[in-house]
Design an enzyme around this catalytic site. Structure first.
Site, PDB file in Angstrom:
ATOM      1  CG  HIS A  19      -1.766   1.201   1.381  1.00  0.00           C
ATOM      2  ND1 HIS A  19      -3.119   1.199   1.104  1.00  0.00           N
ATOM      3  CD2 HIS A  19      -1.475   2.470   1.798  1.00  0.00           C
ATOM      4  CE1 HIS A  19      -3.608   2.406   1.330  1.00  0.00           C
ATOM      5  NE2 HIS A  19      -2.632   3.199   1.759  1.00  0.00           N
ATOM      6  CD  GLU A  20       1.678   3.873   3.675  1.00  0.00           C
ATOM      7  OE1 GLU A  20       2.079   4.873   3.055  1.00  0.00           O
ATOM      8  OE2 GLU A  20       0.623   3.854   4.327  1.00  0.00           O
ATOM      9  CG  HIS A  27       0.129   5.927  -1.114  1.00  0.00           C
ATOM     10  ND1 HIS A  27      -0.946   6.349  -1.869  1.00  0.00           N
ATOM     11  CD2 HIS A  27      -0.395   5.425   0.037  1.00  0.00           C
ATOM     12  CE1 HIS A  27      -2.059   6.106  -1.209  1.00  0.00           C
ATOM     13  NE2 HIS A  27      -1.750   5.545  -0.050  1.00  0.00           N
TER      14      HIS A  27
END
Length: 233
Positions: free
Chosen positions: A35-36, A39
């Site tokens: 997820h990170e 980004h």
């Protein structure tokens, strides 16, 4: 000999807790790490190298783990509420939206990248579960881990899309709204975390947002993978 059930039952409960933590550990680490990293990758793609320069575009979970938000808080809540309430967060990837080539438009894609990564992982955990069953694997631990992987990523996907800054959904909303309305919404960000926590504790987020969106997303994944299921079974 006297009845020692009072001694064995807590031990069984503790063993169950350890098993649950073990089941969810790998899916959670993958969920927050990808997820990170997503980004950071999206931010770099659209012109901001901040995360890349800080080494945050990586699948090394250590770079994304927040000692309090990723480990201490979830474990404390799990033990304190007997698993009925969990909340946690990873170390957010730094993004300087002003560095993006088109800040208002590109922030939408940067924000979508995280939940999008969770949606892909939810699909992959489901596929892995299908393949294990089709391959005759009967080990409950692995099958339960696949279900845990699906659940963790559905939760992260839906929760992060809640339309309130600093969550990804809030940044998407800011990017979609006209400038004046976007500015008003963005002013909520300093208090956004506390507002979201209050809405979570009172059940508003769970009942009106999280469960409905998770249910819809689950139906989408089920429909998407119907051809594979028909082939395997």
């Amino acid at each position: 000999m006297g009845d020692n059930s009072g001694l064995t039952e807590p031990a069984m409960d503790f063993a169950q807790i350890i098993q649950t933590v073990t089941l969810y550990a790998i899916p959670v680490l993958f969920a927050i790490t990808v997820h990170e990293a997503a980004h950071g990758y999206a931010a770099r793609h659209f012109g901001d190298n901040t995360a890349a320069m800080l080494g945050r575009i990586t699948l090394n979970p250590v770079k994304h783990i927040d000692p309090v938000g990723t480990i201490a808080m979830p474990l404390l809540l799990y033990f304190a509420t007997a698993g009925t309430f969990l909340f946690g967060y990873a170390k957010p990837v730094p993004v300087r939206f002003g560095n993006l080539r088109n800040p208002k438009r590109d922030m939408i894609w940067v924000a979508l990248a995280g939940p999008g990564a969770n949606l892909v992982q939810a699909i992959l955990w489901t596929v892995l579960g299908y393949l294990l069953v089709a391959g005759g694997v009967e080990e409950r631990f692995f099958l339960q881990m696949c279900r845990a992987g699906l659940m963790v990523n559905l939760v992260m996907f839906a929760f992060n899309l809640f339309p309130l800054p600093p969550l990804d959904g809030g940044r998407i909303l800011v990017g979609l709204l006209p400038w004046r309305q976007a500015e008003l919404v963005s002013r909520v960000e300093p208090w956004g975390f506390f507002i979201v926590m209050a809405l979570v504790i009172t059940g508003v987020v769970g009942n009106l947002w999280l469960r409905p969106l998770m249910s819809i997303t689950g139906l989408f994944i089920d429909a998407l993978l119907t051809p594979l299921r028909l082939i395997l079974f």
